[in-house]
Motif scaffolding. Structure first.
Motif, PDB file in Angstrom:
ATOM      1  N   GLN A   1       0.827  -1.208   0.000  1.00 37.32           N
ATOM      2  CA  GLN A   1       0.000   0.000   0.000  1.00 37.32           C
ATOM      3  C   GLN A   1       0.862   1.259   0.000  1.00 37.32           C
ATOM      4  O   GLN A   1       0.521   2.256  -0.647  1.00 37.32           O
ATOM      5  CB  GLN A   1      -0.939  -0.010   1.205  1.00 37.32           C
ATOM      6  N   HIS A   2       1.967   1.232   0.741  1.00 36.21           N
ATOM      7  CA  HIS A   2       2.883   2.371   0.731  1.00 36.21           C
ATOM      8  C   HIS A   2       3.381   2.647  -0.686  1.00 36.21           C
ATOM      9  O   HIS A   2       3.457   3.802  -1.125  1.00 36.21           O
ATOM     10  CB  HIS A   2       4.079   2.097   1.648  1.00 36.21           C
ATOM     11  N   ILE A   3       3.720   1.580  -1.403  1.00 37.59           N
ATOM     12  CA  ILE A   3       4.223   1.740  -2.770  1.00 37.59           C
ATOM     13  C   ILE A   3       3.134   2.297  -3.681  1.00 37.59           C
ATOM     14  O   ILE A   3       3.385   3.216  -4.476  1.00 37.59           O
ATOM     15  CB  ILE A   3       4.761   0.392  -3.295  1.00 37.59           C
ATOM     16  N   GLU A   4       1.930   1.777  -3.558  1.00 35.94           N
ATOM     17  CA  GLU A   4       0.819   2.270  -4.383  1.00 35.94           C
ATOM     18  C   GLU A   4       0.496   3.729  -4.071  1.00 35.94           C
ATOM     19  O   GLU A   4       0.276   4.544  -4.977  1.00 35.94           O
ATOM     20  CB  GLU A   4      -0.420   1.406  -4.147  1.00 35.94           C
ATOM     21  N   LYS A   5       0.500   4.069  -2.795  1.00 39.59           N
ATOM     22  CA  LYS A   5       0.155   5.420  -2.367  1.00 39.59           C
ATOM     23  C   LYS A   5       1.187   6.444  -2.821  1.00 39.59           C
ATOM     24  O   LYS A   5       0.860   7.617  -3.047  1.00 39.59           O
ATOM     25  CB  LYS A   5       0.026   5.448  -0.832  1.00 39.59           C
ATOM     26  N   ALA A   6       2.447   6.016  -2.962  1.00 42.08           N
ATOM     27  CA  ALA A   6       3.515   6.937  -3.374  1.00 42.08           C
ATOM     28  C   ALA A   6       3.320   7.423  -4.801  1.00 42.08           C
ATOM     29  O   ALA A   6       3.852   8.477  -5.187  1.00 42.08           O
ATOM     30  CB  ALA A   6       4.870   6.260  -3.239  1.00 42.08           C
ATOM     31  N   ASN A   7       2.580   6.658  -5.603  1.00 40.50           N
ATOM     32  CA  ASN A   7       2.225   7.072  -6.963  1.00 40.50           C
ATOM     33  C   ASN A   7       3.451   7.446  -7.801  1.00 40.50           C
ATOM     34  O   ASN A   7       3.471   8.480  -8.478  1.00 40.50           O
ATOM     35  CB  ASN A   7       1.239   8.251  -6.905  1.00 40.50           C
ATOM     36  N   GLY A   8       4.478   6.610  -7.718  1.00 39.58           N
ATOM     37  CA  GLY A   8       5.654   6.823  -8.551  1.00 39.58           C
ATOM     38  C   GLY A   8       6.784   7.591  -7.901  1.00 39.58           C
ATOM     39  O   GLY A   8       7.909   7.581  -8.401  1.00 39.58           O
ATOM     40  N   LYS A   9       6.520   8.252  -6.790  1.00 34.64           N
ATOM     41  CA  LYS A   9       7.589   8.974  -6.092  1.00 34.64           C
ATOM     42  C   LYS A   9       8.450   7.956  -5.341  1.00 34.64           C
ATOM     43  O   LYS A   9       7.932   7.141  -4.585  1.00 34.64           O
ATOM     44  CB  LYS A   9       6.996   9.981  -5.107  1.00 34.64           C
ATOM     45  N   PRO A  10       9.784   7.987  -5.524  1.00 35.62           N
ATOM     46  CA  PRO A  10      10.624   6.969  -4.866  1.00 35.62           C
ATOM     47  C   PRO A  10      10.596   7.092  -3.344  1.00 35.62           C
ATOM     48  O   PRO A  10      10.646   8.195  -2.796  1.00 35.62           O
ATOM     49  CB  PRO A  10      12.022   7.250  -5.424  1.00 35.62           C
ATOM     50  N   LEU A  11      10.502   5.953  -2.690  1.00 36.26           N
ATOM     51  CA  LEU A  11      10.457   5.899  -1.240  1.00 36.26           C
ATOM     52  C   LEU A  11      11.789   5.397  -0.684  1.00 36.26           C
ATOM     53  O   LEU A  11      12.514   4.660  -1.339  1.00 36.26           O
ATOM     54  CB  LEU A  11       9.340   4.964  -0.785  1.00 36.26           C
ATOM     55  N   PHE A  12      12.047   5.764   0.567  1.00 30.24           N
ATOM     56  CA  PHE A  12      13.282   5.418   1.277  1.00 30.24           C
ATOM     57  C   PHE A  12      12.942   4.574   2.485  1.00 30.24           C
ATOM     58  O   PHE A  12      12.047   4.917   3.271  1.00 30.24           O
ATOM     59  CB  PHE A  12      13.977   6.724   1.706  1.00 30.24           C
ATOM     60  N   SER A  13      13.616   3.437   2.647  1.00 25.51           N
ATOM     61  CA  SER A  13      13.461   2.652   3.868  1.00 25.51           C
ATOM     62  C   SER A  13      14.820   2.094   4.256  1.00 25.51           C
ATOM     63  O   SER A  13      15.767   2.117   3.469  1.00 25.51           O
ATOM     64  CB  SER A  13      12.443   1.522   3.671  1.00 25.51           C
ATOM     65  N   PHE A  14      14.907   1.575   5.467  1.00 32.52           N
ATOM     66  CA  PHE A  14      16.195   1.045   5.917  1.00 32.52           C
ATOM     67  C   PHE A  14      15.988  -0.052   6.944  1.00 32.52           C
ATOM     68  O   PHE A  14      14.879  -0.255   7.458  1.00 32.52           O
ATOM     69  CB  PHE A  14      17.096   2.161   6.469  1.00 32.52           C
TER      70      PHE A  14
END
Length: 318
Positions: free
Chosen positions: A5-18
């Motif tokens: 859901q986080h990936i879908e909600k980002a709508n193409g904006k790259p996300l950062f996790s660690f």
């Protein structure tokens, strides 16, 4: 919220996790927070927390016999996840292992995670204990991550080990599994590795997070092979900036991944580990930029509690 859901909600904006690891026994959770605080400005949607299984030590008794003792050097994964969600209001994702757990132990752990409101986990077989050459499952435990995925998926359907339970609660875990762009060290071939990875997806896994790699082409080739085999779930690249000269030997030995010759030569020429750290930052930054340009929706960094170099990379990318 689920990783998917986080990936879908980002709508193409790259996300950062660690990813972080629990502190050694005897330390407190503040050491974890100290490694997280500098990275929160980049708005990670989730933070992974590794699980370190037990080790065996042998203590010599007065009569000369050896006594086997089970030692857990880094306990606290579940408590750390609860602490992270409470303090930072982001999703914490625990690693759940086959090694060291019976099926009953696993079910009880999953119930605890569900009670804590943890929506995601990563299902792994885990490594053999240091005193054993090959992985050995716990009695009444799972031999393979695919079996663990099935148990978690069953719990999501309300299927518990005790078939006599009535009106059972369905959990709602989003299940991540590991992928290996250079194949798992025990796999006889890349094709066989992807075959068993696909089995984990069939059994209920929702996304793949990869082992570290230092050559993006290996990741792109891995994704292409996965897609060609029919795997459609998100594939998240795992990245680690090299930080010391010792890692030139440690990383290939421990993780069975190759280091590009260009990176090796730069590290060899470096005068000290401060210079190596900067080389690692620059290399990983270029990797990250290329992955973002290729449309990869989320980049995952193996910080292992060392925030400085990951922060330097994230500042350029996010």
């Amino acid at each position: 919220m689920k990783v998917t859901q986080h990936i879908e909600k980002a709508n193409g904006k790259p996300l950062f996790s660690f990813e972080i690891l629990p502190p050694l026994k005897g330390q407190n959770i503040q050491s974890i927070f100290d490694g997280i605080d500098p990275l929160m400005e980049f708005n990670p949607p989730f933070i992974d927390v590794t699980y370190h299984r037990e080790e065996y030590e042998y203590k010599e008794l007065a009569n000369g016999l050896l006594q086997k003792k089970i030692v857990k050097k880094r306990p606290g994964t579940v408590g750390i996840c609860a602490g992270i969600q409470n303090k930072y209001q982001v999703d914490a994702i625990p690693h759940v292992l086959c090694g060291g757990f019976s099926k009953e132990d696993t079910e009880n752990l999953l119930i605890d995670l569900d009670f804590l409101g943890i929506d995601n986990l990563v299902a792994l077989r885990g490594d053999a204990v240091k005193s054993e050459t090959y992985f050995k499952a716990e009695k009444e435990g799972h031999n393979y991550a695919s079996e663990l995925v099935t148990q978690i998926s069953n719990l999501n359907k309300g299927i518990y080990l005790d078939e006599d339970l009535q009106n059972t609660n369905k959990t709602n875990f989003c299940i991540g599994v590991a992928g290996y762009p250079e194949k798992h060290m025990e796999a006889p071939s890349m094709d066989s590795d992807i075959h068993f990875l696909k089995q984990k997806i069939k059994n209920g896994a929702d996304y793949i997070i990869t082992q570290m790699f230092f050559d993006n082409q290996k990741f792109f080739d891995f994704v292409a092979k996965c897609r060609a085999s029919g795997i459609t779930v998100p594939i998240i690249p795992g990245l680690k900036p090299i930080a010391t000269k010792k890692q030139l030997n440690l990383i290939p030995h421990r993780f069975k991944v190759d280091l590009p010759d260009a990176l090796i030569m730069e590290v060899v020429k470096a005068k000290d580990n401060d210079a190596v750290k900067q080389i690692g930052i620059e290399w990983c930054t270029q990797q990250s930029k290329e992955l973002v340009k290729a449309g990869i929706p989320l980049l995952h960094y193996y910080s292992m509690g060392k925030a400085e170099n990951v922060k330097a990379i994230a500042r350029d990318i996010f």
